[in-house]
Structure formats: structure tokens, C-alpha cells
Scaffold this active site. Structure first.
Site, short mmCIF file in Angstrom:
data_model
loop_
_atom_site.label_atom_id
_atom_site.label_comp_id
_atom_site.label_asym_id
_atom_site.label_seq_id
_atom_site.Cartn_x
_atom_site.Cartn_y
_atom_site.Cartn_z
N HIS A 85 0.84 -1.09 0.07
CA HIS A 85 0.09 0.26 -0.08
C HIS A 85 0.78 1.13 0.10
CE1 HIS A 85 -3.37 2.78 0.61
NE2 HIS A 85 -2.51 3.26 1.66
N LYS B 9 -11.75 11.00 -2.29
CA LYS B 9 -12.21 10.12 -1.24
C LYS B 9 -11.77 10.41 0.29
CE LYS B 9 -10.68 5.95 0.30
NZ LYS B 9 -10.09 4.73 0.22
N ASP C 292 -9.26 6.83 -5.23
CA ASP C 292 -8.81 7.86 -4.33
C ASP C 292 -7.62 8.35 -4.74
OD1 ASP C 292 -6.91 6.33 -3.46
OD2 ASP C 292 -8.01 5.27 -2.00
C1 R5P Z 1 -6.58 2.71 0.71
O1 R5P Z 1 -6.22 3.88 0.60
C2 R5P Z 1 -6.49 1.61 -0.20
O2 R5P Z 1 -5.67 1.87 -1.28
C3 R5P Z 1 -7.63 0.98 -0.62
O3 R5P Z 1 -8.55 1.83 -1.43
C4 R5P Z 1 -8.40 0.46 0.67
O4 R5P Z 1 -7.93 0.14 1.47
C5 R5P Z 1 -9.66 -0.63 0.14
O5 R5P Z 1 -10.56 -0.79 1.34
P1 R5P Z 1 -11.89 -0.98 1.11
O6 R5P Z 1 -12.18 -1.99 0.24
O7 R5P Z 1 -12.21 -1.47 2.48
O8 R5P Z 1 -12.51 0.28 0.89
#
Ligand code: R5P
Length: 313
Positions: free
Chosen positions: A128, A190, A167
């Protein structure tokens, strides 16, 4: 001597596929458990070997993390000459900084724990945060599955598709996919309100009437994808949505949420075991991560560079 793969329990099929690709037998490794849940791993014949402990820290994240730590310690105490923690999906990487007073920097705690348990180096796929490397006092090799995922999605996306970053953290990722696919980019702004709750503030880019490819590093609850599809729909887009992500963390209900939101195709690797798809409206394609991991392990074992496998941002 071939590299020795020690398979944790978090993703045995991937560890087995890595061994097949390397033409090597896995180490014998039993994970016993005390009745209270305490883990007690035992690894066999690791003395004098170049060892690769394969264990994504997928859900249950903390349990798999502890198992990984104990496996690393078992290998160190068992006399391995060099120990690499191969963590295809690195849980806790989202906590790479403090957003609120009183929080921990969990990503750093985890890399430090791996090192003190016995890892000499770390291999991760599409973490990440690339800050993981700087947090690590040991060498960290950040691999990427983007080329194989981009090749998989290219087959089947319609002309005029817009690549959507759900995001701002995914903006560069979207640019790389767009460059690979010859597409344009849209950005969703987001805000995360909690573990399973997000809100969309804005969307930039031309999406009306166009098919969309939403790109992310991981899908967990699916709320990020759901919110992005909602934002696309509000601007006349969001039809024929494909989602591509390296890690299908997919907590229970995530696939159903994505299907309900209107996604029709999801492309993932199997760094995390992909659950059975119960939605007839959603096609799931899985790109195996084992060839990438096996190639990296084979090169690291021979002390060769990882050119072409590494995440370059
Ligand atoms: C967040 O910054 C990550 O890149 C993902 O967008 C996020 O962790 C996805 O999690 P969820 O499916 O729970 O929204």
C-alpha cells in the site's frame, strides 16, 4: 542447492505454486496450536539453507503476522544461513503515518518485528505504501504485479474506457494503467470516515457515457469501489465497470457489495486467497502471483538483480 521455501498457512496454494515453479520441495513445516489458540510452528531441516518464508499477512491479519514472526524465529534458531520474509500481501501497510494524535505507525512496527524475529530481507508485492522500504532497516524488495494485471485487463476492456483512481492515493497507479492501456484518467476524491465507511468529495475527469476501469492496490470491504461507482454514476458514467487490484483482501460481503454497486468484472492476483464467488453478475479473474514470486526468489537466491520485477514509481 535450491532455495528452501517455508510455507506459512496464510496461503498454502501460492506457496505450493512457488515451489512448483522453482522445481523445489517445500520445507516440512507444521503449525501446531495450543487449545487456547497459541501458535507453535515447527520447521524441519532449515540448517545451512537459504530460506524463503512465504506468508501474506492476510486476514486474520494479526494471527498470520504472529505465525510469520514465529516461523522466522524458528528458521533463525534452526540455523538457516539467510532468511527472507516473502510477504506477498503486507497487512498493516495502510498505517504508515499517524492521521490522529494517539495512533501507532503500525507499518513500521511490523517491519521492525520481522527484522528482530530473524528476517534478513523482505519481499513484498505492491505494498500500500512504498514508504515501507524506507521504514525497513533490512533490504526490502518491492515487486509489482501491475504488468501482469494490465495485460489481463487489456483483454476485454472496451474502447474509450477511462481509468479511475478511487482515491488520490491511487492517482499514480491510475496513470500507469492508463499509460499501459492508452486510456485517460479520472480521479475520485475520497475521505475515509472509518474502517468500513468512506465519503466522496469530488470527481475530476470525463466519465460520462464511458466504460470504467477502477484501479487500486487492494480491495478489502469494497466500500471504496462502491463509492467510486456511485460517483461515476452521478456523472453519467459507471457502466461496464471493471475493477483491478493486486490484493483481494475481500472481507465477507465485499464481493457482494461490489456486485450490487454495479461492477461486472474483477481482476485480482492470488496474493491473498480469493474467496468463492457467489455472485452470478460478477466475473472474477485471478492472475497467479506465483510466477512473479518464484522468479524473484530464484534471482535473490543467485544474488541477481530484480530488474523488471520491481515496483518503480
Ligand atoms: C486505501 O487507501 C487503499 O488503497 C484501498 O482503497 C482501501 O484500503 C480499500 O479498502 P476498502 O475496500 O475497505 O474500501
Amino acid at each position: 542447492m535450491t532455495p528452501l521455501v517455508v510455507p506459512g498457512t496464510a496461503n498454502r496454494p501460492v506457496a505450493a505454486a512457488v515451489c512448483d515453479a522453482l522445481g523445489a520441495e517445500p520445507a516440512s513445516c507444521a503449525i501446531d496450536q495450543f487449545p487456547d489458540g497459541e501458535l507453535r510452528p515447527v520447521v524441519d531441516r532449515v540448517r545451512g539453507r537459504d530460506v524463503y518464508v512465504v506468508q501474506p499477512t492476510a486476514p486474520p491479519v494479526s494471527e498470520h503476522l504472529v505465525e510469520l514472526l514465529l516461523l522466522l524465529d524458528a528458521c533463525r534458531r534452526g540455523g538457516s544461513t539467510r532468511i527472507t520474509a516473502v510477504v506477498p500481501y503486507f497487512g498493516y501497510a495502510r498505517q504508515d503515518r499517524r492521521l490522529l494524535e494517539g495512533q501507532a505507525v503500525a507499518a513500521r512496527v511490523c517491519v521492525e518485528a520481522l527484522r528482530s524475529a530473524g528476517a534478513d530481507r523482505l519481499v513484498v508485492v505492491d505494498p500500500h505504501t512504498t514508504a515501507l522500504e524506507a521504514m525497513c532497516q533490512m533490504p526490502a524488495e518491492l515487486l509489482t504485479a501491475e504488468p501482469l494485471l494490465a495485460a489481463a485487463v487489456a483483454d476485454g476492456i472496451d474502447p474509450g474506457t477511462v481509468v479511475v483512481a478511487p482515491d488520490l492515493g491511487a492517482a499514480k497507479l491510475a496513470e500507469r494503467y492508463a499509460a499501459a492501456l492508452g486510456a485517460t484518467v479520472a480521479l475520485v476524491q475520497k475521505t475515509r470516515l472509518g474502517g468500513g465507511k468512506v465519503a466522496v468529495r469530488d470527481l475530476a475527469g470525463e466519465v460520462s457515457g464511458r466504460p470504467s476501469l477502477i484501479v487500486d492496490d487492494m480491495v478489502s470491504t469494497g466500500v471504496t469501489i462502491e463509492a467510486a461507482i456511485g460517483a461515476l454514476r452521478a456523472r453519467g458514467g459507471g457502466r461496464g465497470v471493471t475493477v483491478v487490484a493486486t490484493h483481494g483482501v475481500l472481507v465477507p460481503g465485499a464481493l457482494e457489495r461490489i456486485a450490487r454497486a454495479g461492477a461486472r468484472r474483477v481482476v485480482l492476483t492470488d496474493t491473498v486467497r480469493v474467496p468463492a464467488n457467489t455472485s452470478a453478475d460478477l466475473a472474477i479473474e485471478v492472475c497467479p502471483a506465483a510466477p512473479l514470486l518464484a522468479d524473484a526468489i530464484s534471482r535473490l537466491h543467485r544474488d541477481e538483480p530484480l530488474d523488471g520485477l520491481r515496483l518503480v514509481i
